[in-house]
Design a protein around this motif. Structure first.
Motif, PDB file in Angstrom:
ATOM      1  N   THR A 142       0.784  -1.127   0.210  1.00  0.00           N
ATOM      2  CA  THR A 142       0.108   0.013   0.094  1.00  0.00           C
ATOM      3  C   THR A 142       0.939   1.370   0.007  1.00  0.00           C
ATOM      4  O   THR A 142       0.465   2.381  -0.143  1.00  0.00           O
ATOM      5  N   GLU A 159      -6.504  -1.387  -9.856  1.00  0.00           N
ATOM      6  CA  GLU A 159      -6.585   0.117 -10.170  1.00  0.00           C
ATOM      7  C   GLU A 159      -5.118   0.598  -9.609  1.00  0.00           C
ATOM      8  O   GLU A 159      -4.282   1.012 -10.214  1.00  0.00           O
ATOM      9  N   ILE A 160      -4.632  -0.104  -8.456  1.00  0.00           N
ATOM     10  CA  ILE A 160      -3.677   0.318  -7.814  1.00  0.00           C
ATOM     11  C   ILE A 160      -2.257  -0.204  -8.441  1.00  0.00           C
ATOM     12  O   ILE A 160      -1.184   0.305  -8.451  1.00  0.00           O
ATOM     13  N   MET A 191      -8.041  -1.703  -1.641  1.00  0.00           N
ATOM     14  CA  MET A 191      -7.315  -2.247  -2.801  1.00  0.00           C
ATOM     15  C   MET A 191      -8.053  -3.582  -3.310  1.00  0.00           C
ATOM     16  O   MET A 191      -8.277  -3.625  -4.719  1.00  0.00           O
ATOM     17  N   PHE A 249      -1.765   1.404 -11.536  1.00  0.00           N
ATOM     18  CA  PHE A 249      -1.249   2.976 -11.293  1.00  0.00           C
ATOM     19  C   PHE A 249       0.144   2.730 -10.923  1.00  0.00           C
ATOM     20  O   PHE A 249       1.174   3.555 -11.498  1.00  0.00           O
ATOM     21  N   GLY A 250       0.561   1.849 -10.073  1.00  0.00           N
ATOM     22  CA  GLY A 250       2.117   1.852  -9.632  1.00  0.00           C
ATOM     23  C   GLY A 250       3.115   1.024 -10.510  1.00  0.00           C
ATOM     24  O   GLY A 250       3.966   1.480 -10.837  1.00  0.00           O
TER      25      GLY A 250
END
Lengths: 424, 424
Positions: free
Chosen positions: B251, B305-306, B298, B309-310
């Motif tokens: 996270t 999505e995360i 998450m 994104f990352g």
């Protein structure tokens, strides 16, 4: 000017009243839905709205100027809104600080916000007897001398908090070992360094204590977990060289695992920091934020309200417990006298965190078992390195638990009288 | 029926309109003041409003039934609203659970509520190189055999994460010691038990790794801090006997100090629990609640999505870094090939958390110093037990830090070309 007809006014008024009702309903629903959460919500949103030019951040628990949180700038930026680049600033590609995900969370503010109620998870989640932990271990590592020819000896006076022994035994290195009861401490002819843990007020018996050992090779660690007006008179402000504290018994949030130490010797302080670094990199920021919030609430009136609340509750519990035990010849409680409290500025009644109950009959060699047979679970004296005619009863649990404890003790003492009558 | 005069309608209408304006203004102010905090506020208030007859509590992170939190009853109560007393229930006066203060906090809900923004304090607060901590120490304590004649030897393959050595050296007992690089591991003729730490993908170089040592006396601990789609292709679901994880790189909340382990051997698991108990009584509940909240966000879309994104952010950083370093003869980067990712179901480009930069010139025997002279702070290879022609550059910090890193590297490589031209 032509006069507007009544019917037109009537229709407009009707529409307006309908809008009144709708707005009032909506607003009432809004008020009804959310109440106590709104202060915290407003605080968090206010801090989040402070602009730091995307080169810094203001924090709820961050730097305060003029009563308001201000921007904390990224390494190479400065100025009130972090807009000024520091031209000769080195590029720090050193540690693994994972800020690359920060923008994700800023894009999802509503779903990732968390509102923590003040009473959230105050309890420990499992039944053991440990309260502070890392501070104790850190103290032992920091104070034990690596360069001494013999290992540092760690002692405490019975009855003592069981974790001192269990933790120190578990982590024993070649530099230190737990050496038992202070009173059995043999002469220090081999010149070892010594650490004496002094729990004041003491767990389990609630008595204020002072260090017993003295001398250049002795370091005293004062464990002040219970040094609060709930549990004891404070005869004077405490001012020892090495003191450890916890919010567990201050705000009641044991689950937050938050403690602190006051250390006067800078070298020892540095060694504590080394321990934290090696062992855990400090404790959770969430716990720190939580502790800050709780302590701020307490400090609004110098703790008067919560200290008063907690003291009265603990004093009343002690009184009611004494009323029952005073009817018994089989059981007795530790004696604690009313004493002047320098913080409350008055003589205060005893209100210990624990009862240190004694089974007075010689044949009751296992007092814990005597209570267990009466459906009462206490903590056995052996873990405190004490005579098993004693047992510790916790008085600081929920009202439910305390009421049931009194109920069972009352049953037990009443039976004792029944038996007396029978034997007459 | 007498007709109501126009003037009366007009006055009523005026009053109604004024009320509407007041209500709208108030409501608009309300909407304007608070926005993203309201979901969390509503969740917390809903949980708090669940009635448990004052003999229990529902929690945001507590037991869920039919999608909703339900009452968790105090020890001696049961039933959906905790109203039923369990008649033969023993009075538990055992541990020091400080619930006596719970009512205080329930009486002060507004002042003690805390709204934690999702991006609050993601960063470490001091510059060191440590990521997971207690899990590593716990693993070593749990896996080192107290009964063996010789101490357990702990090894890792260079370049390895520095904390393995520093933490194990610091806590060294008679039961274990750090024994250096796996490749230098001498024959195990004395029959010691061995713990091999396997960091996969590896810190610093990002390569996926497998255990090197085998045999009945060897236990492998897989450190999967970076085993997430941001940093590596996941060729297969991981399924080792002993795996440790952290939210730090999942996270991004390094400050929460939250990790977990998957352990298949029940005895080893029990010994891990013993460690936690002796060392710290588990980690902060605040951190656990925080982690739960973040992981829930998450999991809404299985992390798509995360992770997307990352991954894109890290891939773009690696590409841009490569574009600069590819112009240099003096410096090179580790090679990582595109690889099929079983989680993303596609071939993905490399996107490591760190650059493992090499100074190619033989005379650049201190690559860290070469970069330092160019105002770039990397982490020296010696702490990874590696050749000092290498240096680690962190790529997962803030965008500010990354942009500055590229800027300084670009300057350095440009100068190299200028020097080439001069020497021509």
């Amino acid at each position: 000017m032509a006069e507007i007809p009544s019917s037109c006014y009537a229709v407009c008024l009707l529409i307006s009243i309908v809008i009144n009702v709708l707005l009032l309903t909506h607003q009432y629903r809004g008020w009804n839905q959310l109440s106590w959460s709104q202060t915290a919500a407003a605080e968090a949103e206010a801090v989040a709205s402070i602009s730091c030019s995307d080169h810094g951040r203001a924090y709820l628990d961050g730097v305060i100027f003029d009563g308001k949180p201000v921007c904390e700038c990224n390494t190479c930026y400065q100025g009130p809104d972090c807009s000024e680049f520091i031209s000769d600033c080195p590029a720090d590609a050193d540690d693994g600080d994972p800020l690359f995900l920060e923008p994700f969370w800023m894009q999802h503010p509503a779903s990732s916000a968390l509102l923590v109620a003040g009473w959230h998870r105050m309890s420990y989640t499992f039944n053991d007897q440990t309260f502070i932990s890392q501070l104790i271990n850190a103290a032992v590592f920091a104070l034990s001398s690596e360069n001494s020819s013999s290992p540092t000896r760690v002692v405490a006076s019975a009855p003592y908090y069981p974790l001192y022994k269990s933790q120190i035994d578990y982590f024993e290195t070649s530099h230190f070992h737990f050496d038992g009861d202070t009173s059995l401490f043999k002469n220090n002819s081999e010149g070892s360094n010594v650490i004496e843990f002094v729990t004041s007020p003491n767990n389990p018996d609630g008595h204020l204590r002072k260090a017993i050992l003295q001398g250049p090779s002795v370091r005293s660690v004062y464990d002040h977990a219970y040094y609060w007006p709930y549990f004891t008179a404070l005869p004077a402000p405490t001012d020892e060289d090495f003191m450890i504290f916890t919010i567990s018994k201050l705000t009641g949030h044991a689950g937050s695992r938050f403690g602190w130490a006051i250390i006067k010797d800078e070298d020892v302080y540095e060694r504590m920091v080394t321990y934290m670094d090696r062992a855990e990199i400090g404790i959770s920021r969430d716990a720190q934020l939580r502790a800050l919030k709780l302590l701020k609430v307490m400090l609004k009136d110098d703790g008067r309200e919560i200290f008063d609340f907690g003291y009265k509750r603990m004093r009343d519990r002690w009184k009611r417990l004494n009323q029952i035990i005073s009817l018994s010849k089989r059981f007795s409680l530790q004696e604690i006298s009313p004493q002047y409290c320098n913080f409350l500025n008055k003589i205060r009644d005893p209100s210990p965190a624990y009862a240190w109950l004694k089974c007075e009959r010689e044949e009751d060699t296992d007092c814990t078992a005597v209570l267990r047979a009466a459906n009462i679970i206490g903590l056995e004296a052996s873990v405190f390195n004490a005579d098993s005619h004693y047992v510790r009863l916790s008085l600081l649990r929920s009202q439910d638990d305390f009421e049931l404890l009194l109920y069972r003790l009352n049953e037990l003492v009443t039976k004792e009288h029944g038996a007396d009558h029978q034997s007459m």
